[in-house]
Design a protein around this motif. Sequence first.
Motif, PDB file in Angstrom:
ATOM      1  N   UNK A 549       7.618   0.475  -3.623  1.00 10.15           N
ATOM      2  CA  UNK A 549       8.299  -0.582  -4.373  1.00 10.15           C
ATOM      3  C   UNK A 549       7.302  -1.604  -4.903  1.00 10.15           C
ATOM      4  N   UNK A 550       6.167  -1.755  -4.203  1.00  7.45           N
ATOM      5  CA  UNK A 550       5.078  -2.645  -4.600  1.00  7.45           C
ATOM      6  C   UNK A 550       3.762  -1.885  -4.453  1.00  7.45           C
ATOM      7  N   UNK A 551       2.683  -2.441  -5.019  1.00 12.47           N
ATOM      8  CA  UNK A 551       1.358  -1.890  -4.744  1.00 12.47           C
ATOM      9  C   UNK A 551       1.096  -1.993  -3.241  1.00 12.47           C
ATOM     10  N   UNK A 552       0.702  -0.883  -2.626  1.00 13.89           N
ATOM     11  CA  UNK A 552       0.470  -0.861  -1.183  1.00 13.89           C
ATOM     12  C   UNK A 552      -1.023  -0.675  -0.928  1.00 13.89           C
ATOM     13  N   UNK A 553      -1.694  -1.659  -0.343  1.00 10.63           N
ATOM     14  CA  UNK A 553      -3.130  -1.533  -0.079  1.00 10.63           C
ATOM     15  C   UNK A 553      -3.432  -0.466   0.971  1.00 10.63           C
ATOM     16  N   UNK A 554      -4.621   0.074   0.897  1.00 10.86           N
ATOM     17  CA  UNK A 554      -5.097   1.032   1.888  1.00 10.86           C
ATOM     18  C   UNK A 554      -5.054   0.398   3.280  1.00 10.86           C
ATOM     19  N   UNK A 555      -4.609   1.185   4.267  1.00 12.14           N
ATOM     20  CA  UNK A 555      -4.574   0.703   5.642  1.00 12.14           C
ATOM     21  C   UNK A 555      -3.289   0.022   6.043  1.00 12.14           C
ATOM     22  N   UNK A 643      -5.001   5.491   1.004  1.00 13.21           N
ATOM     23  CA  UNK A 643      -5.685   4.923  -0.143  1.00 13.21           C
ATOM     24  C   UNK A 643      -4.757   3.903  -0.786  1.00 13.21           C
ATOM     25  N   UNK A 644      -5.224   3.218  -1.788  1.00 15.54           N
ATOM     26  CA  UNK A 644      -4.361   2.291  -2.522  1.00 15.54           C
ATOM     27  C   UNK A 644      -3.251   3.081  -3.211  1.00 15.54           C
ATOM     28  N   UNK A 645      -1.991   2.676  -3.004  1.00 15.52           N
ATOM     29  CA  UNK A 645      -0.843   3.375  -3.582  1.00 15.52           C
ATOM     30  C   UNK A 645      -0.188   2.453  -4.608  1.00 15.52           C
ATOM     31  N   UNK A 646      -0.299   2.757  -5.904  1.00 15.85           N
ATOM     32  CA  UNK A 646       0.286   1.882  -6.926  1.00 15.85           C
ATOM     33  C   UNK A 646       1.810   1.860  -6.865  1.00 15.85           C
ATOM     34  N   UNK A 647       2.367   0.783  -7.343  1.00 10.26           N
ATOM     35  CA  UNK A 647       3.818   0.626  -7.425  1.00 10.26           C
ATOM     36  C   UNK A 647       4.432   1.783  -8.211  1.00 10.26           C
ATOM     37  N   UNK A 648       5.525   2.346  -7.694  1.00 11.88           N
ATOM     38  CA  UNK A 648       6.212   3.447  -8.355  1.00 11.88           C
ATOM     39  C   UNK A 648       5.727   4.826  -7.965  1.00 11.88           C
TER      40      UNK A 648
END
Length: 724
Positions: A549-555, A643-648
């Motif tokens: 739903x939002x950008x999810x940072x790594x970790x 890893x960084x997971x972008x929104x959507x």
Amino acid sequence: MESFGGVILVLVFIFHINFGYSKEKDQSPYIQLESWIKTTSSIQTNSDNYTKGTIKYFETIFCDESSTSIWAYKYVGPKHKKLTKLNADVMSIYLSPKVNANGFDYGLKSGVCLKLYDDSMSQIFGTLKNGQLEGRGTIYFINGTYIKANFFQGVINSAISYYKREIDEYEQGSDILTGLRVNNYFYEILQNNKAILIRENIEKDVIFLNSNISIKCIKDENYYDILMRCKEINIQKIETIENKQLIPIYQETNYEVFDFDIMRSSKTNIVNYAVVDFIYKLKHQPLSYFNKESIFTDLSLNNGVPIISDLRYLGEVETSTIYSCFNLFDGHNQTFKTSTRNLIGHATLKFISNDSGIAEIRGILKKRGIFHGNLKIILKNDTEIEAIAEDNYINGLVRTFKRVDNMDGKVYYGSEDVNFEIMGVEKYRMGKKTGPSYYFIPKSESLIFKRDETSDEKVYIPSALINSTLTTTCYQGKFIGNTLLEGILVSMTGFITEDKFIIPLFKPLQSESQSHNEPLVYPLLEDIVEHDLVYVNLSSVGGEGLFAKEDIPKGTIFAYYGGYRISIDEWEALSLTYPEYWIKIMEQNEIIYLPDELGMDTSRYKATLAHKINHSFENFNSYFKLTSHPKYKSMIPGVEALTFIPKGTEILCFYNDYFYESNPWFQDLWKQYYDDDEKNDHAIGLLGYGSTPGEPIKPMLSDIKLYKEFENYALTVLKLSAFV
């Protein structure tokens, strides 16, 4: 004064050189600026074209000219010439951190000393003319950064290029361009998120831009990674001003004001960030960082318990003296031995009573039996406590650590505290715990906050808030250990500072307390982290899936796998058809599962959503790890971003299932992915797995839906007994 890359600079200069940069019409503003910065940094320019600046880093003088001259340095240059006050060809000067370092004595040998104007330098490279740098030169600093610039009569008269040296996992070094200064403009290159930060003088706003966003903000020096009160801007063009310098020309596009995390290139919350920054410091900074002065200035209100009291001499044993005392931690008299005579000075008290929970107390006794200064208490359960003593009372912050073993069961000591995980930070006032306190949950970045010691109310702060500041929702209520019994949802809205301790403030989101520790009794009560960070939607893989739903940072741990618990033995004794949604936890010898009617329908169950995550052999962006959750008494699988997971983006995991015990759809995917009968020690089919010699082979149907229809018909219509 301007701090940039560890170097303090105050520069005034005029720029007259054409850098040879030409922009292309189809380049984005970010690409134009990045290309220009790299080109400008690489050009060798002639310092004769610049007006003399004002700040110099050093000069050479004869050693008898100044009492502040430095003779402890190493000179490397042409063998046929000595360094003199006047001239030297291309050479290096290495500055020594110690006066008596071997080889750092060129000043004594030559009679030529250095006068330093910046004591953070470690090396100087360039050409000397009249005792000062002239032309292209490089200055290295103790913190691993360095600058390249043109010098005229010892001062910089050109653009300044900033670099840092990075060592990779193979111990290979590379030079990274981190920024450029031209006149009063700073252009900082942010490598991790491919962005540029532009600032004109220290008082002005900053502009942040990358390929996705351009914003104008205020820079707060207290929080290096946060830009405050930002507004989006529309960059109309990149304009060349005097000295061929490029600056963005822009218009503000809206009036939304937000804070911005430049490390993650995302909007954030400065209130949350301040609390999270304080939590990070609690875990990593030495206690002296907080206790530079006494946290409590009024020490007269003393109703606490001293560290040791009722001290009694019992005798001598070999080289040790035996005493008994009452101590703060055991709460009754115990016996200890020490080699410190008269109990004055540096001391280690080794407790020898069998019923004592303390192994040692280490500290400084300023007089007999009175601890003062840094204190360490080592308990017999592999726990250590560090504190600061004031006249034999603990005063200020107290940190508790638990020794952590490695996977092979051995403990490795790289340094004194490298193998200790922080458990909690508490606040004492002259021997009495007063609160507030932070308790860190094992195997989790989550924590529990307690405002004061007179109340049972605690607040569970999830790891997603600590790692990303994306969510502000927490649980507040009554806990047993780390498990929530009942409470309400609250939102972190601000903080206050009390005696140097940041205390978060919360606003209730519910009016009545509810039971939160039975997710299957309240199957529609959403998890606070999942509510803010993920949602269920149709998957490209097939069926439903879980999405960011939002950008999810790594970790970041952003989802959980909850459900019914059953032992592995009980699970294997069930009927032939397992539910579609289950996960095995070998560490706890159990299975967590959801009946199909719950797992398939979020209108019936959405207390946790990790069961909605689909499998991928190659494109997975997250993984399951055992973690704690306030709704569950024991640990459950959580999902952490690899890893960084972008929104959507759809969340995908690699299901670490054995072929023989997996669902038919997984077996079909496996056969498509692997083209032989055995791969990665997992056999295709039941060969060697799932049965004991002599045991009948269970019938198998590859169509799980058809099999369930058959089983239901056999049990309900034909009234047959279930297979076991």
